[in-house]
Design a protein around this motif. Structure first.
Motif, short mmCIF file in Angstrom:
data_model
loop_
_atom_site.label_atom_id
_atom_site.label_comp_id
_atom_site.label_asym_id
_atom_site.label_seq_id
_atom_site.Cartn_x
_atom_site.Cartn_y
_atom_site.Cartn_z
N TRP A 159 -42.45 -0.15 -7.69
CA TRP A 159 -41.62 -1.13 -6.98
C TRP A 159 -40.36 -1.50 -7.77
CZ3 TRP A 159 -41.40 -1.51 -2.19
CH2 TRP A 159 -42.54 -1.41 -1.38
N VAL A 160 -40.45 -1.51 -9.08
CA VAL A 160 -39.25 -1.78 -9.88
C VAL A 160 -38.16 -0.78 -9.52
CG1 VAL A 160 -38.28 -1.66 -12.21
CG2 VAL A 160 -40.38 -2.95 -11.81
N GLU A 161 -38.52 0.50 -9.46
CA GLU A 161 -37.54 1.55 -9.15
C GLU A 161 -37.01 1.41 -7.73
OE1 GLU A 161 -36.37 3.72 -11.36
OE2 GLU A 161 -37.63 2.74 -12.87
N VAL A 162 -37.91 1.16 -6.78
CA VAL A 162 -37.49 1.05 -5.38
C VAL A 162 -36.59 -0.17 -5.17
CG1 VAL A 162 -38.30 0.69 -3.01
CG2 VAL A 162 -39.51 2.28 -4.51
N PHE A 163 -37.00 -1.30 -5.72
CA PHE A 163 -36.20 -2.52 -5.54
C PHE A 163 -34.82 -2.39 -6.18
CE2 PHE A 163 -40.31 -5.19 -5.13
CZ PHE A 163 -40.29 -5.04 -3.75
N LYS A 164 -34.75 -1.73 -7.32
CA LYS A 164 -33.44 -1.53 -7.96
C LYS A 164 -32.53 -0.68 -7.07
CE LYS A 164 -34.57 -2.18 -12.85
NZ LYS A 164 -34.65 -1.54 -14.20
N GLU A 165 -33.12 0.34 -6.45
CA GLU A 165 -32.32 1.18 -5.55
C GLU A 165 -31.85 0.40 -4.33
OE1 GLU A 165 -34.63 4.60 -4.57
OE2 GLU A 165 -34.56 5.45 -6.60
N GLN B 105 -34.57 -11.06 -9.73
CA GLN B 105 -35.15 -11.12 -8.38
C GLN B 105 -36.47 -10.36 -8.31
OE1 GLN B 105 -31.71 -9.52 -6.34
NE2 GLN B 105 -31.19 -11.54 -5.46
N ILE B 106 -36.53 -9.24 -8.99
CA ILE B 106 -37.76 -8.45 -8.99
C ILE B 106 -38.86 -9.19 -9.74
CG2 ILE B 106 -38.81 -6.30 -9.79
CD1 ILE B 106 -36.04 -4.97 -9.45
N SER B 107 -38.53 -9.75 -10.89
CA SER B 107 -39.52 -10.47 -11.70
C SER B 107 -40.10 -11.65 -10.94
CB SER B 107 -38.89 -10.95 -13.00
OG SER B 107 -38.53 -9.87 -13.82
#
Length: 749
Positions: A170-176, A183-185
C-alpha cells in the motif's frame, strides 16, 4: 552428418531437456517434504522416502508402503507427501503433532505398512481468519512461522490466508496516487490492529507504524510465501476492497468516496464506490504491485461488507459492485479467483435477502469466486443461500472467537453439520473444508478433528475417537488419561460458543434481569446459581472436575510429556475459572444482604482464586503475558519502538481501542499469567473496596465514580512497562495438586 541423424540428435536433446525440467519440478516438493521431515524428525528423517506422481489423479492423494526398512510415501505434491507422513505417524506410530506441542516417540524398527492409498475429495483446505493475525500471530518471527507452516502441511492445508506485509504494497500504491508519507502513516493502524484495518473497520488506530516494521514484515512475508509455495500451498493474498484513506477524497474530489457507518463505536471509515472508475485503477495497481513484491497464486481475498451494509439495496447495484470488484483483480491477473468470506450473509442476514445475495454472487463470473462459509458448526449459511447460488464454497468452523483462552468446541455438532453439508453438496459445488478461528493455541483437538476429515469423511464414534486421541497425544495407553478425555468430550468439548468470563471483564455484581442495559459480557440472564446449577456455566463443572482428577492420576507416568503438561495447565485453569460465577455471586449476595462478615469472606475467596489462576497459568509458556510482551518488544530496533510495540500488545488484549472510553473493552481478554496479577486483580480490588466503603459508611455504591476510576486504571496499565515472567515459574503438576486439594470441597456433589 545426415539429416535424419541430425533430427534424431535434436529430438534427444529436446526430450532430455523436457524431462530434466519435469524432474526439477518434481524434485522441489520432494526437497521441501524431506526438509520438513528433518525438522520434525532430526534423528529419523532418513527412514522416509518421498516420490512425486502427479499423473494418476486430479485430486490430491498420498500412498504409503513399506520399502525394506524405510517408509515410502508417494503423492502428487508436497502437501500430499507431508499429509502422508502425518497420517503414518498418527495411525502407525501413535504420535501427535499439535499447535503447541508434539508427541513423537517412534518405535524401532518403524511399523510396517501395506500399500495404502488415500485421496481427498476437497480441492481446498483453508486456514486462518483475519483476526488470527491480530489475536495470535502479530509478533511471530520466522522460526515460529516455520513451525506453523510445517504443521499446516502435515494437516493437509493448501490454502492459507497470508496477509502479512500488506503495508509495503500500500505504501507503493498510495505514493503512486499522490499521497504524502504523512497521509499514508495516518491511515495505517497499529501492528496487532492491522487485520481490522485491512477489513475496513478502522483507520489510524494505534498507528503510525515504524518504517522498520514495514521493512521487516515485507521480508518475513517473502520467507513465508516461499516456504508455503515450496510445499505446494496456494496462499490467499489480499485484494482491494474499496477501503481508502480519507485523504484520497481531497486528492480525487470527483471520485465517489463516502463514509460508512461507525463500527464498534469507532468513526466510520471511507470507501470508494466500486462502480467508480478510480476503483479499477487502484484495484489493478494493487494486484500488480503485490505481484511484483510477493508473486501470486491467483487467489485474492476481498471483503467489502464484512460487518456493514452496502449503500444500496438495489440488486442491480449489488451485482455491479461484485462485477467491478472482480474486474479490478482480473485486469491485473486474468486467472484471478476471488476468495470471499460469507460471514456477511449471516451477520447481516436481514439485509442479504436471497434476491440480493444471488445478484451479488452472480455478478462474479462462474467459478471465479470461492465463498467461505465461516460458522459451519453452529450457524451455517450454505443451506440458507441455495449453496451460495451455485458458486464454489468451503465449509469451515470458527470455534474460537477473539482467541478466548478456554477449552471449547462441540465435536458432535461439528460432525453433524459437516456430514450434512458433505452428503448434500460434495457432488455439487462444495469444494473444500477449513478452520477459521479468530485465535489459536488452546484447542488443538479441534484442528485435528476437522483436518482429519480432509482424508477421511466417514462419521466417527466420538468416544472411540477421543480414546485414540488420548493415546496419540501422550504416546501410551493410560486408562486415566483416556477416561479424562471421555469426560472432556461430554463437558467442555460438547459446547459451541462460550460465554465471556465476568472474572476478566470490568468487575460487576452478577446481573440476571431481563432487559438490562449492562454490557452483554456481564449479563448472565440465562444462568443462575442454584442447587441444580451451582456454577452457572455452559458445561457441568462438577463432572469436569472428574477429568481434572483423572488427568492428575496419570502424572507419575506422563510427567515428562510436553503435551500432558500443557493439558494439566489448561484443565486446571479451566477448572478454577469454572468457579467464577459462584465466587462473584457470593460477593453479590453478601453485599446485597449487607452482611459485612460474609462479604469479606467472599472477597478474600475471589482474590485468592485470581492468585491461583495466576499460579497455574504461570506453569506453561503459552499462558504467559510476559512472553507476549517480550515477543512484541523484539520487533523494535530501539527503545522507542520497543515501547510502542509493547503498548500495542497490551492494548489489544485489554481495552482494545487505545483510549479511555473504548467500546470493545475486554473483548479479547486472556486468561494469562501476569494479566491475573497485574491487570484483573487490581480492578477487582478497586471494585471490592468501593463496595466495602458502601457497606461500612452505609452509602450507595457510586457506579459512575467507580467506572471513572477503573477506566483510568485500565488505560494507565496499557501505558506502563511493568515486567512479567516470560519463562515458566512453577511445575504444572505441583500447582495442580495443590489446587486439587484446596478446592476439592467445591466439587463435592
Amino acid at each position: 552428418m545426415s539429416k535424419h541423424k541430425f533430427l534424431y540428435i535434436v529430438f534427444i536433446i529436446i526430450f532430455s531437456l523436457t524431462n530434466c525440467e519435469k524432474n526439477v519440478s518434481k524434485s522441489e516438493p520432494i526437497k521441501a517434504a524431506l526438509a520438513l521431515t528433518e525438522r520434525l524428525l532430526p534423528n529419523n528423517y532418513t527412514s522416509f522416502e518421498f516420490t512425486i506422481d502427479s499423473s494418476s489423479s486430479n485430486k490430491d492423494y498420498f500412498e504409503i508402503e513399506s520399502l525394506g526398512n524405510k517408509i515410502k510415501i508417494t503423492g502428487n505434491n508436497g502437501i500430499a507427501l507431508s499429509s502422508g507422513l502425518d497420517w503414518y505417524l498418527k495411525n502407525y506410530c501413535q504420535s501427535d503433532i499439535s499447535l503447541n506441542s508434539n508427541q513423537i516417540n517412534l518405535p524401532n524398527p518403524l511399523p510396517p505398512v501395506e500399500k495404502t492409498r488415500i485421496e481427498t475429495p476437497f480441492d481446498y483446505r483453508y486456514f486462518f481468519n483475519y483476526c488470527t493475525y491480530g489475536y495470535t500471530m502479530p509478533w511471530w518471527d520466522w522460526s515460529r512461522w516455520e513451525q506453523m507452516i510445517d504443521y499446516m502441511a502435515l494437516k493437509g492445508v493448501n490454502m492459507p490466508l497470508a496477509i502479512i506485509g500488506q503495508e509495503a504494497v500500500w505504501v507503493e500504491v498510495f505514493k503512486e496516487l499522490g499521497m504524502t508519507d504523512e497521509q499514508i502513516s495516518s491511515f495505517f493502524v497499529g501492528p496487532a490492529h492491522l487485520p481490522w484495518g485491512w477489513m475496513g473497520n478502522i483507520d489510524g488506530m494505534g498507528g503510525p507504524l515504524p518504517d522498520s516494521w514495514i521493512k521487516k514484515r515485507k521480508e518475513l512475508q517473502v520467507k513465508i510465501l516461499n516456504r508455503m509455495r515450496a510445499l505446494g500451498m496456494k496462499p490467499v493474498l489480499q485484494s482491494f476492497t474499496g477501503h481508502v484513506p480519507k485523504a484520497l477524497k481531497e486528492l480525487y474530489p470527483n471520485a465517489n468516496i463516502f463514509q460508512i457507518d461507525e463500527w464498534a463505536g469507532v468513526e466510520g471509515t471511507y470507501f470508494l464506490d466500486p462502480t467508480d472508475p478510480l476503483f479499477q485503477t487502484i484495484g489493478t495497481a494493487f494486484i500488480k504491485k503485490q505481484t511484483e513484491l510477493y508473486g501470486t497464486d491467483h487467489l485474492y481475498d476481498a471483503d467489502c461488507f464484512i460487518e456493514v451494509n452496502p449503500p444500496s439495496t438495489d440488486p442491480e447495484f449489488l451485482a455491479q459492485v461484485s462485477h467491478n470488484v472482480y474486474e479490478s483483480m482480473a485486469k491485473a491477473d486474468p486467472e484471478a479467483v476471488w476468495v470471499l468470506q460469507g460471514w456477511f450473509f449471516y451477520f447481516k442476514k436481514d439485509f442479504w435477502t436471497k434476491e440480493r445475495g444471488r445478484a451479488f454472487l452472480n455478478g462474479i463470473p462462474k467459478d471465479k469466486v470461492i465463498v467461505l462459509d465461516l460458522y459451519g458448526e453452529k450457524n451455517p449459511t450454505w443451506d440458507k443461500t441455495d449453496a451460495f447460488y451455485g458458486q464454489p464454497w468451503i465449509w469451515n468452523v470458527i470455534c474460537n472467537e477473539d482467541q478466548k483462552v478456554n477449552m471449547s468446541g462441540d465435536l458432535s455438532a461439528m460432525q453433524k453439520q459437516f456430514q450434512l453439508a458433505y452428503n448434500s453438496e460434495i457432488k455439487n459445488n462444495l469444494k473444500g473444508i477449513g478452520v477459521i478461528p479468530e485465535g489459536l493455541g488452546y484447542n488443538s483437538i479441534i484442528q485435528d478433528f476437522i483436518f482429519e476429515k480432509t482424508w477421511n469423511q466417514d462419521k466417527v464414534n466420538i468416544d472411540e475417537w477421543l480414546s485414540n486421541y488420548a493415546i496419540r497425544r501422550y504416546g501410551v495407553e493410560n486408562k486415566d488419561a483416556q477416561q479424562a478425555w471421555q469426560v472432556l468430550g461430554k463437558t467442555v468439548y460438547n459446547r459451541t460458543r462460550t460465554m465471556w468470563s465476568p472474572l476478566i471483564t470490568t468487575p460487576r455484581l452478577m446481573i440476571f434481569e431481563e432487559g438490562s442495559k449492562e454490557d452483554e459480557r456481564h449479563v448472565r440472564k440465562d444462568f443462575k446459581i442454584t442447587k441444580k446449577t451451582p456454577f452457572a456455566w455452559d458445561f457441568d463443572v462438577i463432572e469436569f472436575s472428574k477429568a481434572a482428577d483423572l488427568i492428575l492420576n496419570a502424572s507419575e507416568t506422563l510427567k515428562d510429556n510436553e503435551s500432558y503438561n500443557f493439558d494439566v495447565t489448561n484443565i486446571y485453569r479451566e477448572l478454577i475459572a469454572g468457579l467464577t460465577h459462584k465466587m462473584i455471586n457470593n460477593l453479590s449476595v453478601a453485599y446485597q444482604a449487607k452482611d459485612k462478615e460474609k462479604f469479606e469472606v467472599a472477597a478474600a475467596n475471589l482474590l485468592k482464586m485470581l492468585d491461583d489462576l495466576d499460579a497455574i497459568t504461570g506453569t506453561n509458556e503459552n499462558f504467559l503475558l510476559g512472553k507476549w510482551l517480550e515477543d512484541a518488544r523484539s520487533w523494535g530496533d530501539n527503545k522507542e519502538e520497543q515501547d510502542f510495540f509493547e503498548w500495542n500488545a497490551r492494548t489489544i488484549i485489554t481495552i482494545w481501542q487505545p483510549y479511555p472510553e473504548g467500546g470493545l473493552r475486554d473483548y479479547a481478554g486472556k486468561q494469562w499469567n501476569g494479566l491475573f496479577s497485574g491487570y484483573y486483580k487490581p480492578r477487582w480490588e478497586l471494585f471490592i473496596n468501593h463496595l466495602r466503603q458502601s457497606l461500612l459508611k452505609n452509602i450507595e455504591f457510586n457506579p459512575k465514580q467507580y467506572d471513572k476510576e477503573v477506566r483510568e486504571m485500565d488505560y494507565n496499565w496499557t501505558k506502563s512497562n511493568d515486567s512479567y515472567p516470560s519463562k515458566v515459574t512453577e511445575n504444572p503438576i505441583v500447582v495442580a495438586k495443590r489446587l486439587q486439594k484446596e478446592y476439592k470441597s467445591f466439587f463435592k456433589q
